[in-house]
Design an enzyme around this catalytic site. Sequence first.
Site, PDB file in Angstrom:
ATOM      1  N   THR A  10       0.762  -1.077  -0.054  1.00 29.32           N
ATOM      2  CA  THR A  10      -0.038   0.049   0.017  1.00 29.32           C
ATOM      3  C   THR A  10       0.959   1.094   0.042  1.00 29.32           C
ATOM      4  O   THR A  10       0.365   2.437  -0.152  1.00 29.32           O
ATOM      5  CB  THR A  10      -1.050  -0.019   1.194  1.00 29.32           C
ATOM      6  OG1 THR A  10      -0.210   0.250   2.608  1.00 29.32           O
ATOM      7  CG2 THR A  10      -1.891  -1.341   1.203  1.00 29.32           C
ATOM      8  N   GLN A  12       4.077   3.880  -1.601  1.00 28.33           N
ATOM      9  CA  GLN A  12       4.210   4.681  -2.700  1.00 28.33           C
ATOM     10  C   GLN A  12       4.817   3.465  -3.848  1.00 28.33           C
ATOM     11  O   GLN A  12       4.074   3.252  -4.939  1.00 28.33           O
ATOM     12  CB  GLN A  12       5.496   5.722  -2.747  1.00 28.33           C
ATOM     13  CG  GLN A  12       5.703   6.102  -3.949  1.00 28.33           C
ATOM     14  CD  GLN A  12       6.750   7.187  -4.036  1.00 28.33           C
ATOM     15  OE1 GLN A  12       6.722   8.225  -4.052  1.00 28.33           O
ATOM     16  NE2 GLN A  12       8.042   6.417  -3.774  1.00 28.33           N
ATOM     17  N   SER A 126      18.473   0.592   0.201  1.00 24.11           N
ATOM     18  CA  SER A 126      18.429   2.131   0.204  1.00 24.11           C
ATOM     19  C   SER A 126      19.839   2.683   0.377  1.00 24.11           C
ATOM     20  O   SER A 126      20.883   1.878   0.753  1.00 24.11           O
ATOM     21  CB  SER A 126      18.078   2.552   1.602  1.00 24.11           C
ATOM     22  OG  SER A 126      18.107   3.759   1.780  1.00 24.11           O
ATOM     23  N   GLU A 128      21.010   4.829   2.101  1.00 27.47           N
ATOM     24  CA  GLU A 128      21.485   5.136   3.477  1.00 27.47           C
ATOM     25  C   GLU A 128      22.357   4.156   3.958  1.00 27.47           C
ATOM     26  O   GLU A 128      22.899   4.322   4.957  1.00 27.47           O
ATOM     27  CB  GLU A 128      19.996   5.115   4.381  1.00 27.47           C
ATOM     28  CG  GLU A 128      19.291   6.525   3.771  1.00 27.47           C
ATOM     29  CD  GLU A 128      19.594   7.599   4.683  1.00 27.47           C
ATOM     30  OE1 GLU A 128      20.660   7.579   5.508  1.00 27.47           O
ATOM     31  OE2 GLU A 128      19.354   8.847   3.854  1.00 27.47           O
ATOM     32  N   TYR A 150      18.187   3.411  10.491  1.00 27.00           N
ATOM     33  CA  TYR A 150      17.230   3.176   9.417  1.00 27.00           C
ATOM     34  C   TYR A 150      18.478   2.486   8.559  1.00 27.00           C
ATOM     35  O   TYR A 150      18.165   1.460   7.979  1.00 27.00           O
ATOM     36  CB  TYR A 150      16.896   4.406   8.856  1.00 27.00           C
ATOM     37  CG  TYR A 150      16.248   3.902   7.364  1.00 27.00           C
ATOM     38  CD1 TYR A 150      14.688   3.719   7.021  1.00 27.00           C
ATOM     39  CD2 TYR A 150      17.068   4.255   6.218  1.00 27.00           C
ATOM     40  CE1 TYR A 150      14.425   3.148   5.742  1.00 27.00           C
ATOM     41  CE2 TYR A 150      16.434   4.205   5.090  1.00 27.00           C
ATOM     42  CZ  TYR A 150      15.093   3.465   4.943  1.00 27.00           C
ATOM     43  OH  TYR A 150      14.552   3.349   3.706  1.00 27.00           O
TER      44      TYR A 150
END
Length: 325
Positions: A10, A12, A126, A128, A150
């Site tokens: 659900t 993006q 990611s 990151e 994260y």
Amino acid sequence: MPRALITGITGQDGGYLAEQLLADGADVHGLVHEQDEAAAAFASSYPSVSLHVGDLADGDRLRGLVGEIEPDELYNLAGISSVAFSWEHPVLTAELSGVAAAVLFQAAFRLQERTGRQVACVQASSSEIFGVARTFPQDESTPVRPVSPYGAAKAYAHHIAGVYRSKGLHVTSCILFNHESPRRPTTFVTRKITATAARIGADGSGVLRLGNLEARRDWGWAPDYVDAMVRAARHDVGGDFVIATGRTHTVAEFAEAALRHAGVGDAWRDHVEVDPELLRPMDTAEMVGDAGKARRELGWEPTVDFEEIVGRMVDHDVELLRKDA
């Protein structure tokens, strides 16, 4: 007809991914949390998608779903999506964005061993994971040294993907740099910028409060990045792929582009303020990716440039204001 399971469906990327897979004729299944407020709307928009209630923290449920659905392709997009939130909840972030990936890969490997057919997995990694990178641009050989909870959780998932790849699972880690669209929630700085710019453009007043204006990021178009994940799942072999545009812009430049597109013009500077409370404990100054490997092996290319991305997002928020009015 391939069967696909998407965690984080659900969100993006999940919505764009479901659309692309459905267009390909796939049988699409998605994992949703019982408290996911977007699930009902998603089910209404995509009635042919089978949704399954589950929790990333419930390993038994995850393993059971993979065994029950028996997907040909598994896309792990779910987890904590906010770096700021990860600082407040580091343990939860590790569990949902890190450990859950290991559970899914274990379940996919067991399914592959049981059925004798390939289960292609994609981990949405990611940029990151690179933290304060010492090389520019970053590619698949850049050392992984995260500087946030994260990033650390994503780094674990990235590494465990490699571990299961060495055991024979077709698992790919797509190292996604920043990618945006009108479907971004307003909790993300990019959508906060475009939504605020639309309001300022409408009445000529208001202030956009931001953190580090000089943070420089490599922003791409979300549907392009979803396309890269599908290509990776269907590639001959699993691997690591940086997905990026190779071009960077500062947060200030994003704000300027949004405000100018909204009609503010040269007065855009008068509507931007730095809020010290929005500054992160640690923030990487610049992230820019080299997607050369994805270009060579997957045939992937970004199709929408920075100005167009910002413009599409602002136009979407302007239209929302008109509808509300």
